[in-house]
Write a protein that holds these residues in place. Structure first.
Motif, PDB file in Angstrom:
ATOM      1  N   UNK A   1       0.848  -1.204   0.000  1.00 35.11           N
ATOM      2  CA  UNK A   1       0.000   0.000   0.000  1.00 35.11           C
ATOM      3  C   UNK A   1       0.880   1.248   0.000  1.00 35.11           C
ATOM      4  N   UNK A   2       1.962   1.187   0.749  1.00 32.47           N
ATOM      5  CA  UNK A   2       2.903   2.306   0.801  1.00 32.47           C
ATOM      6  C   UNK A   2       3.539   2.542  -0.568  1.00 32.47           C
ATOM      7  N   UNK A   3       3.935   1.474  -1.200  1.00 31.64           N
ATOM      8  CA  UNK A   3       4.590   1.591  -2.506  1.00 31.64           C
ATOM      9  C   UNK A   3       3.620   2.197  -3.526  1.00 31.64           C
ATOM     10  N   UNK A   4       2.405   1.671  -3.562  1.00 33.55           N
ATOM     11  CA  UNK A   4       1.424   2.172  -4.530  1.00 33.55           C
ATOM     12  C   UNK A   4       1.092   3.647  -4.254  1.00 33.55           C
ATOM     13  N   UNK A   5       0.918   3.989  -2.984  1.00 34.21           N
ATOM     14  CA  UNK A   5       0.582   5.373  -2.627  1.00 34.21           C
ATOM     15  C   UNK A   5       1.733   6.311  -2.969  1.00 34.21           C
ATOM     16  N   UNK A   6       2.945   5.804  -2.818  1.00 30.45           N
ATOM     17  CA  UNK A   6       4.121   6.609  -3.142  1.00 30.45           C
ATOM     18  C   UNK A   6       4.179   6.881  -4.647  1.00 30.45           C
ATOM     19  N   UNK A   7       3.841   5.882  -5.433  1.00 31.29           N
ATOM     20  CA  UNK A   7       3.785   6.077  -6.887  1.00 31.29           C
ATOM     21  C   UNK A   7       2.783   7.194  -7.218  1.00 31.29           C
ATOM     22  N   UNK A   8       1.655   7.195  -6.521  1.00 31.56           N
ATOM     23  CA  UNK A   8       0.640   8.235  -6.745  1.00 31.56           C
ATOM     24  C   UNK A   8       1.202   9.617  -6.371  1.00 31.56           C
ATOM     25  N   UNK A   9       1.888   9.712  -5.243  1.00 34.51           N
ATOM     26  CA  UNK A   9       2.444  11.008  -4.814  1.00 34.51           C
ATOM     27  C   UNK A   9       3.414  11.555  -5.861  1.00 34.51           C
ATOM     28  N   UNK A  10       4.263  10.696  -6.395  1.00 38.42           N
ATOM     29  CA  UNK A  10       5.204  11.125  -7.439  1.00 38.42           C
ATOM     30  C   UNK A  10       4.461  11.492  -8.709  1.00 38.42           C
ATOM     31  N   UNK A  11       3.470  10.694  -9.047  1.00 43.10           N
ATOM     32  CA  UNK A  11       2.701  10.950 -10.261  1.00 43.10           C
ATOM     33  C   UNK A  11       2.058  12.333 -10.165  1.00 43.10           C
ATOM     34  N   UNK A  12       1.503  12.636  -9.003  1.00 44.07           N
ATOM     35  CA  UNK A  12       0.869  13.944  -8.787  1.00 44.07           C
ATOM     36  C   UNK A  12       1.907  15.062  -8.809  1.00 44.07           C
ATOM     37  N   UNK A  13       3.053  14.824  -8.191  1.00 45.35           N
ATOM     38  CA  UNK A  13       4.118  15.828  -8.172  1.00 45.35           C
ATOM     39  C   UNK A  13       4.600  16.147  -9.586  1.00 45.35           C
ATOM     40  N   UNK A  14       4.783  15.113 -10.392  1.00 47.06           N
ATOM     41  CA  UNK A  14       5.216  15.360 -11.776  1.00 47.06           C
ATOM     42  C   UNK A  14       4.123  16.059 -12.577  1.00 47.06           C
ATOM     43  N   UNK A  15       2.873  15.767 -12.279  1.00 41.65           N
ATOM     44  CA  UNK A  15       1.784  16.506 -12.937  1.00 41.65           C
ATOM     45  C   UNK A  15       1.916  18.002 -12.654  1.00 41.65           C
ATOM     46  N   UNK A  16       2.272  18.318 -11.417  1.00 45.43           N
ATOM     47  CA  UNK A  16       2.413  19.735 -11.064  1.00 45.43           C
ATOM     48  C   UNK A  16       3.609  20.354 -11.795  1.00 45.43           C
ATOM     49  N   UNK A  17       4.683  19.612 -11.907  1.00 36.66           N
ATOM     50  CA  UNK A  17       5.850  20.130 -12.642  1.00 36.66           C
ATOM     51  C   UNK A  17       5.480  20.387 -14.104  1.00 36.66           C
ATOM     52  N   UNK A  18       4.742  19.446 -14.691  1.00 38.53           N
ATOM     53  CA  UNK A  18       4.332  19.591 -16.096  1.00 38.53           C
ATOM     54  C   UNK A  18       3.426  20.823 -16.253  1.00 38.53           C
ATOM     55  N   UNK A  19       2.490  20.981 -15.321  1.00 40.96           N
ATOM     56  CA  UNK A  19       1.565  22.127 -15.386  1.00 40.96           C
ATOM     57  C   UNK A  19       2.311  23.441 -15.170  1.00 40.96           C
ATOM     58  N   UNK A  20       3.269  23.444 -14.251  1.00 40.58           N
ATOM     59  CA  UNK A  20       4.062  24.654 -13.981  1.00 40.58           C
ATOM     60  C   UNK A  20       4.887  25.035 -15.205  1.00 40.58           C
TER      61      UNK A  20
ATOM     62  N   UNK B   1       4.829   1.203 -13.669  1.00 40.12           N
ATOM     63  CA  UNK B   1       4.021   1.597 -12.510  1.00 40.12           C
ATOM     64  C   UNK B   1       2.632   0.957 -12.537  1.00 40.12           C
ATOM     65  N   UNK B   2       2.143   0.670 -13.745  1.00 36.64           N
ATOM     66  CA  UNK B   2       0.890  -0.088 -13.845  1.00 36.64           C
ATOM     67  C   UNK B   2       1.090  -1.451 -13.167  1.00 36.64           C
ATOM     68  N   UNK B   3       2.246  -2.066 -13.410  1.00 36.53           N
ATOM     69  CA  UNK B   3       2.523  -3.351 -12.763  1.00 36.53           C
ATOM     70  C   UNK B   3       2.545  -3.210 -11.241  1.00 36.53           C
ATOM     71  N   UNK B   4       3.154  -2.102 -10.768  1.00 27.12           N
ATOM     72  CA  UNK B   4       3.240  -1.900  -9.311  1.00 27.12           C
ATOM     73  C   UNK B   4       1.841  -1.784  -8.703  1.00 27.12           C
ATOM     74  N   UNK B   5       1.003  -0.938  -9.296  1.00 21.62           N
ATOM     75  CA  UNK B   5      -0.326  -0.726  -8.694  1.00 21.62           C
ATOM     76  C   UNK B   5      -1.248  -1.923  -8.925  1.00 21.62           C
ATOM     77  N   UNK B   6      -0.989  -2.669  -9.989  1.00 19.45           N
ATOM     78  CA  UNK B   6      -1.769  -3.886 -10.220  1.00 19.45           C
ATOM     79  C   UNK B   6      -1.481  -4.901  -9.106  1.00 19.45           C
ATOM     80  N   UNK B   7      -0.197  -5.071  -8.820  1.00 21.92           N
ATOM     81  CA  UNK B   7       0.186  -6.021  -7.766  1.00 21.92           C
ATOM     82  C   UNK B   7      -0.332  -5.560  -6.409  1.00 21.92           C
ATOM     83  N   UNK B   8      -0.467  -4.251  -6.235  1.00 19.82           N
ATOM     84  CA  UNK B   8      -0.838  -3.708  -4.921  1.00 19.82           C
ATOM     85  C   UNK B   8      -2.349  -3.612  -4.711  1.00 19.82           C
ATOM     86  N   UNK B   9      -3.129  -3.882  -5.759  1.00 22.84           N
ATOM     87  CA  UNK B   9      -4.584  -3.724  -5.644  1.00 22.84           C
ATOM     88  C   UNK B   9      -5.180  -4.241  -4.335  1.00 22.84           C
ATOM     89  N   UNK B  10      -5.046  -5.549  -4.126  1.00 26.48           N
ATOM     90  CA  UNK B  10      -5.653  -6.176  -2.949  1.00 26.48           C
ATOM     91  C   UNK B  10      -5.125  -5.592  -1.653  1.00 26.48           C
TER      92      UNK B  10
END
Ligand code: NBP
Length: 481
Positions: free
Chosen positions: A325-344, A394-403
């Protein structure tokens, strides 16, 4: 002798950075601090550095070979402006002033505009890695002009951290780009720390393990895909015993988290840019909530939690669930952070290479982590990636982390253990992948009370329902707002 580089501001960061610079072949470093006693102290303590001590801005400028290069490491905001005002008086066109403090990137943009009128280059530069990084090699995020990068590139490359043979520095983009990226770095750092803290809390409350035992869990995690500086130091903090009481140090530290503001900036700017950085926002809010002892004391007495006891059948399985859960959530935090960099980058006109940013975060800085290489790979494979979490790895990471992810979030809710960053990361994930969102209903509500109009799924145009009339639909002339 003349110095080829100078440092203004000799508190923790500046003195360590000055020593780092002085330790590199070919550098002679002039140093200046508003309070001269600090300059004397640094020079006396580190004769090996061969510092040139200066006692006025004029002397500082005179001792630098031209074109001059000076790095300011003072208190962000007013301190920085005070130093800039003095340096501008004694520097000449072509000289370079670097601000290495944690400036707000909007201030950096304004300062560069103002200073460039004098012909002096101003380079807002994010420097991460704290005290130790400044001394042994930070991650460096410079903004500023291409011309100044010609001079600064070799200097920064010589003092930066090295990750897999590469110095952790790249020219991020013009004017405030460096400080913007440093800001998002700090936001991600907040999220990463919060996720680790939630993971620790869940394991402790769920399994009853002691902090020292949980330190072993983090050490174990640090040998796998979660390997990172923050996981490593978490184990060290959890293992620390308080000398005065003999208790785990973490149990005697007051549970109210401080903040210096860069996390809040990340969220404020994300709101302005319309980028959902929910994981980072929850991390900032969690610190705010912790720092409300008055509210917490009252609530603790009157607000009930779940009545049934929380039981975990297999501590080992639960810990593995938390890790996923930590790994998947961390991927989300980075994904969101990079979205902000792209928008900036889009908003402020910066040409930012996302893969390079992940690269320079691999060493020196607080969020250094093994999985940053995967981010670089993802953007190398597809520079126009719409969100990081949709890259194959990262799709693989969150797929494995689903459950595990869903189990941990529902268990936390069931047990009454706050896990805001885990929960909001999962909600973001489910929002992003949903085929229909209830945003359609929101549009209906907005049209009802404010005639804000809506678009339809089945034809072009902008529509409005005559809610207070016969409730027929009309096509609207105006634009949707
Ligand atoms: P501080 O942020 O504590 O600032 C102290 C320094 O600012 C001293 O040298 C002080 O001089 C000088 N200063 C002040 Br305050 N006002 C001044 C003025 N009006 N004119 C000239 N000098 C002035 O130092 P720090 O903790 O070393 O941090 C330096 C910068 O680095 C900050 O922007 C901070 O946010 C950033 N930082 C980054 C990291 C990181 O990991 N990247 C960590 C910590 C800090 P004095 O001795 O005369 O009072």
């Amino acid at each position: 002798p003349q110095a080829n580089i100078g440092v203004v501001g000799l508190a923790v960061m500046g003195s360590n950075l000055a020593r780092n610079l002085a330790s590199r072949e070919g550098n002679t470093v002039a140093v200046f601090n508003r309070t001269a006693a600090k300059t004397d102290e640094l020079v006396a303590e580190h004769p090996e550095a061969g510092f040139i001590a200066t006692k006025s801005y004029q002397e500082f400028a005179d001792r630098l070979s031209t074109p001059r290069t000076a790095i300011i490491m003072v208190q962000a905001g007013r301190g920085t402006d005070a130093v800039i005002d003095e340096l501008v008086k004694v520097f000449e066109p072509g000289d370079i002033i670097v601000d290495g403090g944690n400036a707000n990137f909007r201030d950096t943009i304004a300062r560069e505009k103002r200073i460039s009128e004098t012909g002096i280059h101003f380079v807002g530069t994010g420097i991460s890695g704290g005290e130790e990084g400044a001394l042994n090699g930070p991650s460096i995020m410079p903004g500023g002009s291409d011309e100044s990068w010609q001079t600064l590139g070799p200097i920064f490359r010589s003092i930066a951290a090295v990750a897999e043979g590469e110095p952790c520095v790249t020219h991020i983009g013009h004017d405030g780009a460096g400080h913007f990226v440093k800001m998002v770095h700090n936001g991600i750092e907040y999220a990463d720390m919060q996720l680790i803290a939630e993971g620790y809390d869940l394991i402790r409350r769920g399994t009853g393990k002691s902090p020292a035992e949980i330190a072993d869990v983090f050490d174990e995690w640090n040998r796998g895909e979660l390997e990172s500086y923050l996981i490593e130091i978490t184990a060290q903090v959890l293992r620390q015993v308080d000398a005065a009481t003999g208790k785990p140090l973490v149990d005697v530290i007051l549970d109210q988290a401080g903040a210096k503001g860069t996390g809040a900036w990340t969220v404020q700017n994300a709101l302005d840019l319309g980028v959902p950085v929910s994981g980072i926002a929850e991390a900032v809010f969690a610190r705010s909530l912790s720092s409300k002892p008055g509210q917490r004391a009252v609530a603790q007495k009157v607000l009930p939690g779940p009545s049934d006891r929380w039981t975990i059948e297999s501590p080992e399985d639960f810990i593995e669930d938390v890790r996923q859960a930590l790994y998947a959530s961390k991927v989300i935090a980075y994904s969101q952070g990079f979205d902000e960099i792209i928008a900036g980058a889009e908003e402020f006109g910066w040409d930012i290479d996302k893969g390079d940013i992940a690269k320079i975060w691999r060493g020196g800085c607080i969020i250094r982590a093994r999985f940053l290489n995967r981010i670089t790979d993802a953007y190398a494979a597809d520079p126009d990636l719409t969100s990081l979490v949709t890259a194959p790895f990262f799709v693989d990471v969150v797929t494995a982390a689903q459950g595990p992810w869903r189990r941990v979030v529902s268990m936390a809710a069931h047990a009454g253990v706050p896990a805001p960053a885990f929960a909001s990361s999962l909600a973001y994930y489910d929002g992003l992948r949903a085929d229909r969102l209830p945003a359609a209903l929101i549009q209906g509500q907005r049209d009802f009370f404010g005639a804000h109009t809506y678009k339809r799924v089945d034809k072009d145009g902008i529509f409005h329902t005559l809610w207070s009339g016969d409730r027929s639909e009309v096509e609207s002339e105006g634009s949707s707002h």
